[in-house]
Enzyme design. Sequence first.
Site, PDB file in Angstrom:
ATOM      1  N   ARG A 148       0.844  -1.202   0.000  1.00  0.00           N
ATOM      2  CA  ARG A 148       0.000   0.000   0.000  1.00  0.00           C
ATOM      3  C   ARG A 148       0.876   1.247   0.000  1.00  0.00           C
ATOM      4  O   ARG A 148       0.860   2.044   0.939  1.00  0.00           O
ATOM      5  CB  ARG A 148      -0.973  -0.072   1.149  1.00  0.00           C
ATOM      6  N   GLN A 153      -1.214   2.868  -5.679  1.00  0.00           N
ATOM      7  CA  GLN A 153      -2.623   3.178  -5.396  1.00  0.00           C
ATOM      8  C   GLN A 153      -3.560   2.802  -6.540  1.00  0.00           C
ATOM      9  O   GLN A 153      -4.653   2.304  -6.314  1.00  0.00           O
ATOM     10  CB  GLN A 153      -2.788   4.655  -5.057  1.00  0.00           C
ATOM     11  N   ASP A 156      -4.505  -0.839  -6.356  1.00  0.00           N
ATOM     12  CA  ASP A 156      -4.925  -1.324  -5.039  1.00  0.00           C
ATOM     13  C   ASP A 156      -6.356  -1.872  -5.122  1.00  0.00           C
ATOM     14  O   ASP A 156      -7.337  -1.179  -4.848  1.00  0.00           O
ATOM     15  CB  ASP A 156      -4.820  -0.170  -4.028  1.00  0.00           C
ATOM     16  N   SER A 159      -8.516  -1.926  -1.921  1.00  0.00           N
ATOM     17  CA  SER A 159      -9.226  -0.674  -1.625  1.00  0.00           C
ATOM     18  C   SER A 159     -10.423  -0.467  -2.544  1.00  0.00           C
ATOM     19  O   SER A 159     -11.494  -0.067  -2.076  1.00  0.00           O
ATOM     20  CB  SER A 159      -8.279   0.524  -1.766  1.00  0.00           C
ATOM     21  N   TYR A 252      -1.816  -0.241   9.543  1.00  0.00           N
ATOM     22  CA  TYR A 252      -2.801  -1.229   9.970  1.00  0.00           C
ATOM     23  C   TYR A 252      -2.902  -1.227  11.490  1.00  0.00           C
ATOM     24  O   TYR A 252      -2.020  -0.733  12.190  1.00  0.00           O
ATOM     25  CB  TYR A 252      -2.385  -2.623   9.491  1.00  0.00           C
TER      26      TYR A 252
HETATM   27  P1  NAD Z   1      -8.682  -3.342   7.188  1.00  0.00           P
HETATM   28  O1  NAD Z   1      -9.687  -3.913   6.243  1.00  0.00           O
HETATM   29  O2  NAD Z   1      -7.423  -4.106   7.443  1.00  0.00           O
HETATM   30  O3  NAD Z   1      -9.399  -3.063   8.602  1.00  0.00           O
HETATM   31  C1  NAD Z   1     -10.545  -2.218   8.705  1.00  0.00           C
HETATM   32  C2  NAD Z   1     -10.424  -1.259   9.846  1.00  0.00           C
HETATM   33  O4  NAD Z   1     -10.683  -1.935  11.084  1.00  0.00           O
HETATM   34  C3  NAD Z   1      -9.042  -0.610  10.010  1.00  0.00           C
HETATM   35  O5  NAD Z   1      -9.190   0.795   9.945  1.00  0.00           O
HETATM   36  C4  NAD Z   1      -8.582  -1.079  11.392  1.00  0.00           C
HETATM   37  O6  NAD Z   1      -7.827  -0.086  12.078  1.00  0.00           O
HETATM   38  C5  NAD Z   1      -9.908  -1.325  12.093  1.00  0.00           C
HETATM   39  N1  NAD Z   1      -9.838  -2.193  13.285  1.00  0.00           N
HETATM   40  C6  NAD Z   1      -9.080  -3.303  13.507  1.00  0.00           C
HETATM   41  N2  NAD Z   1      -9.323  -3.809  14.737  1.00  0.00           N
HETATM   42  C7  NAD Z   1     -10.261  -3.010  15.304  1.00  0.00           C
HETATM   43  C8  NAD Z   1     -10.942  -3.016  16.562  1.00  0.00           C
HETATM   44  N3  NAD Z   1     -10.671  -3.939  17.485  1.00  0.00           N
HETATM   45  N4  NAD Z   1     -11.853  -2.044  16.806  1.00  0.00           N
HETATM   46  C9  NAD Z   1     -12.120  -1.089  15.881  1.00  0.00           C
HETATM   47  N5  NAD Z   1     -11.515  -1.021  14.674  1.00  0.00           N
HETATM   48  C10 NAD Z   1     -10.597  -1.980  14.394  1.00  0.00           C
HETATM   49  O7  NAD Z   1      -8.306  -1.864   6.796  1.00  0.00           O
HETATM   50  P2  NAD Z   1      -8.130  -1.193   5.362  1.00  0.00           P
HETATM   51  O8  NAD Z   1      -9.394  -0.592   4.934  1.00  0.00           O
HETATM   52  O9  NAD Z   1      -7.470  -2.162   4.461  1.00  0.00           O
HETATM   53  O10 NAD Z   1      -7.138   0.008   5.736  1.00  0.00           O
HETATM   54  C11 NAD Z   1      -6.068  -0.180   6.634  1.00  0.00           C
HETATM   55  C12 NAD Z   1      -5.148   1.045   6.617  1.00  0.00           C
HETATM   56  O11 NAD Z   1      -4.446   1.122   5.396  1.00  0.00           O
HETATM   57  C13 NAD Z   1      -5.851   2.377   6.797  1.00  0.00           C
HETATM   58  O12 NAD Z   1      -5.030   3.190   7.572  1.00  0.00           O
HETATM   59  C14 NAD Z   1      -5.917   2.920   5.405  1.00  0.00           C
HETATM   60  O13 NAD Z   1      -6.020   4.334   5.347  1.00  0.00           O
HETATM   61  C15 NAD Z   1      -4.592   2.432   4.879  1.00  0.00           C
HETATM   62  N6  NAD Z   1      -4.542   2.378   3.410  1.00  0.00           N
HETATM   63  C16 NAD Z   1      -3.493   2.965   2.768  1.00  0.00           C
HETATM   64  C17 NAD Z   1      -3.441   2.935   1.382  1.00  0.00           C
HETATM   65  C18 NAD Z   1      -2.292   3.545   0.639  1.00  0.00           C
HETATM   66  O14 NAD Z   1      -1.526   4.281   1.220  1.00  0.00           O
HETATM   67  N7  NAD Z   1      -2.156   3.282  -0.633  1.00  0.00           N
HETATM   68  C19 NAD Z   1      -4.419   2.287   0.662  1.00  0.00           C
HETATM   69  C20 NAD Z   1      -5.491   1.696   1.352  1.00  0.00           C
HETATM   70  C21 NAD Z   1      -5.527   1.735   2.740  1.00  0.00           C
END
Ligand code: NAD
Length: 404
Positions: A148, A153, A156, A159, A252
Amino acid sequence: MVTSPASAQEAQGTVPAAPGGKAAIPIVIAVPCERPSGEQRVATVPEVVQKLTKSGFEIRIEHDAGADAYYPDEFFRAAGAKIVDGRTGLFNGARIVLHVQPPTPAEIDQLAEGTIVIGFMNPANNLDTVARMRDRKITAFALELVPRITRAQSMDALSSQATAGGYVAAILGADNCPKFLPMLTTAAGTIRPATVLILGAGVAGLMAIATAKRLGAIVEAYDVRRAAGEQVRSLGAKFLELEINAEGQGGYARELTPEEKVKEQEMVSAAVARADIVITTAAIPGRKAPVLITRKTVAAMRPGAVVIDMAAESGGNCELTRAGETVREQGVTIIGPRNLPARVAFHASQMYAKNLQAFLSLLVERDGGLVKEFTDEILIASLLVHAGAVCHGPTREMLGGGKA
Ligand code: NAD
């Protein structure tokens, strides 16, 4: 450095190279029908086919591959693809196969050694498939392993599909809720807006928040990563604060300590009890989803309340969730949907196809031939199996460790 099958085939003389290194015959990309039930998406769409054929690829689409996503064969044909009935003709001479779901065992056996397969591979739950691809010397790229980083992006797919899933979850919640979501002032009285609670404000959660806001609900959200608070508030929702910051590596979440879990549970339970719709998206990569809504919490929910558990397939964020089923308990509806993005198959396929188009650009040289070596960090990170070896360490360990 990993040598690509292209150079191996060229070395064997099976791919005629034109002066300047460009392949004299176009690289054939095959797009099969997705076989798993409930999978309505397709790995490419006519708009992307048009661009790929312009770039010199030959695109073959299996008959009706796009039908369930409302991309009929004639649209693909008009975009320059060849429609093929039957898998022998589809795969014969194909260098690249594009998938949404992992390939089936029968399909793997039909592919020539060195064929590149790109798609979601869900390796931890498909170890037999990984082993079969390894033994058949297939080269497989797993899109869930794409790092990521900013440069990745556009590819991805986690996402793009989480965006689709988050949207559908909010709509599904509204559809199963016995209340209006917006505030209404009518001659028959004033209706208070519904309260929607989103647990986990990652990509899917943020899309669910935005969708529930557009439908007029009061929206609250919680995430263990404090950084998510700013994004939640920017969408006009309230962020529930807990004195814990569980931001782990790479953005994460990390796993909470037992004491932190108790505090979290108390705050989350109170918020769940006042919500009309709860959408849970909390996940920790590679682990079972954390339980955020216990049986006891469900008992304290309002009659008519709805839980949409987006983590159903990885164990569920609600103790009562059953993947692929709807459970009714004391007036509360708990839905554990599978494959939410497939319910908006048209746009989910469009986004996915663009992710794949961007990924393909890493595999092609300027002269139109396939890269000779997989040196790009995105290719290295997402290479699951290649040349008879499992390249992804955690998957290799699950398969019994040892050498690649
Ligand atoms: P994910 O599907 O792995 O998890 C979903 C959400 O659940 C996350 O925000 C996580 O913090 C939350 N979570 C985990 N345990 C929890 C708990 N016990 N209680 C409440 N919430 C909890 O997440 P995702 O959508 O794949 O995104 C993960 C991270 O990656 C985020 O910070 C997102 O902004 C980032 N991201 C970055 C890029 C990039 O830079 N290209 C792209 C996509 C996502």
